[in-house]
Scaffold this active site. Structure first.
Site: not given
Length: 418
Positions: A135-136, A165, A113
């Protein structure tokens, strides 16, 4: 003191022992010579930070607040996210420079990130590179929707899109009936999330019971079944406002969402955000690295899809927009589903992205544009202009001084800004 050589040897030793114990048909090598490692590579995985992560994070978060900027977190968006991007992106660009030189056909998967800033910058400099951000946060759909809808995750066909996000669920259908599941989500999600335990509850439980939790990318809920939160809409007071106002289910919680919206500090769950930070810091300090024969990363399925040229639909990747979301500039990286082929990923296009939420996304795109230019051109003036463009910034009198202070304190990583 941390030693890259010792860390590489430790990872090598653990992997070698694991391969021998399980009689696996693999070999492993270790080196701290990047160019040597990249020779002839087919796949490169990047997951880095620079410096003391949490000490620098604290500065990213608190120094802008000292200058009157009301940011709620400070990792990926807002002024903190800008400074984080300015530190982390240059070494990743350096890695990608070597990839282009030594193994230009390699796939590059990035887990570092701030994801959108990094991906936008790398693909601006190297548009032909097969660079994919991973991304998780998308795991939250599997963690919660089966309980909300009382069905298995395999029975759900889902599509989400946005910025990393800062993404929302756009489409949801039941596979068995073909019925639209979104009306059920909108009807049932509020009652579920109002009581769902948040990070404050997880932190309190972990401290009381000396328990450890895997919250990053986990598809399982952390606390024992039946527990409810002590606070209504824990971690999700901003999330709830978005759900109510835009009729869209966010992929993540207040800490991440709040980094991109100017009015977020008004309604975000600040206790949950601070407790998440404390929990995350504590869990990383306690976690012991281990290897197991279980698939945890979606990257495994992507690599299988590449090898098989399968065309399967991967639920979320970060790639250049190029009009996949027509409401956003083509030059910004977006998080979308994509079909996986041997020659590349074919992102799923959303021709009718919800205009209301798209307007929030658009308001942050200028920050990414200027941050990318600051890294590529090494120009401090673009950093100052990125802060002026940032929705979280409402006081500009001392922005130039803030940038100078941050460069002075983090000169090892930001000294390239002239």
């Amino acid at each position: 003191m941390y030693s890259l050589e010792l860390e590489a040897l430790s990872v090598y030793a653990k992997a070698s022992v694991f391969i021998k114990e399980h009689q696996l048909p693999f070999t492993v090598e270790a080196t701290t010579d990047r160019r040597q490692a990249l020779q002839g590579c087919d796949v490169v995985v990047i997951s880095i930070e620079v410096g003391d992560r949490f000490a620098l994070w604290d500065e990213d978060w608190t120094l802008p607040q000292q200058y009157g900027i009301n940011q709620v977190y400070g990792e990926n968006g807002g002024p903190g996210g800008i400074f984080h991007s300015l530190r982390t992106t240059p070494p990743i660009v350096d890695i990608c420079d070597d990839v282009v030189d030594l193994c230009p056909d390699a796939w590059v998967f990035n887990y570092s990130n701030p994801m959108t800033a990094i991906t936008t910058t790398v693909l601006r400099k190297h548009p032909q590179l097969k660079f994919v951000g991973m991304c998780h946060e998308i795991a939250s759909l599997e963690r919660y929707l089966p309980s909300i809808l009382n069905t298995s995750f395999s029975n759900l066909e889902l599509r989400s899109a946005g910025l990393n996000h800062f993404s929302v669920l756009l489409e949801a259908h039941y596979r068995d009936s073909g019925k639209d599941a979104y009306p059920d989500i909108l009807a049932k999600a509020p009652a579920f999330f109002e009581k769902e335990p948040g990070y404050s509850d997880i932190l309190a439980y972990g401290l009381e019971h000396q328990a450890e939790f895997d919250t990053e990318g986990s598809t399982s809920r952390a606390l024992p079944p039946g527990m409810t939160s002590k606070k209504a809409w824990a971690d999700r007071t901003l999330f709830a406002h978005i759900l109510q106002t835009y009729k869209l289910l966010p992929i993540t919680v207040d800490s991440h969402l709040g980094e991109y919206i100017g009015w977020a500090s008004d309604i975000a769950d600040h206790k949950g955000i601070k407790d998440f930070y404390s929990l995350y810091r504590m869990m990383l300090a306690r976690t012991k690295a281990f290897i197991e024969l279980t698939v945890h990363e979606r990257l495994v399925y992507i690599l299988e899809g590449i090898l098989d040229n399968s065309g399967y639909e991967e639920i979320a990747v970060n790639i250049m927009n190029n009009n996949l979301i027509k409401e956003l500039p083509p030059w910004v990286a977006v998080e979308v589903p994509a079909r996986v082929y041997a020659k590349g990923l074919k992102g799923i296009a959303f021709d009718s992205y919800p205009k209301g939420f798209a307007s929030l996304l658009r308001s942050y795109c200028g920050v990414y544009d200027l941050t990318a230019e600051a890294v590529i051109q090494k120009k401090k003036e673009y950093v100052i202009q990125a802060l002026h463009a940032c929705p979280m910034v409402h006081s500009v009198r001392n922005l130039a001084e803030l940038v100078d202070v941050m460069i002075q304190r983090q000169n090892r990583w930001l000294g390239y800004l002239a």
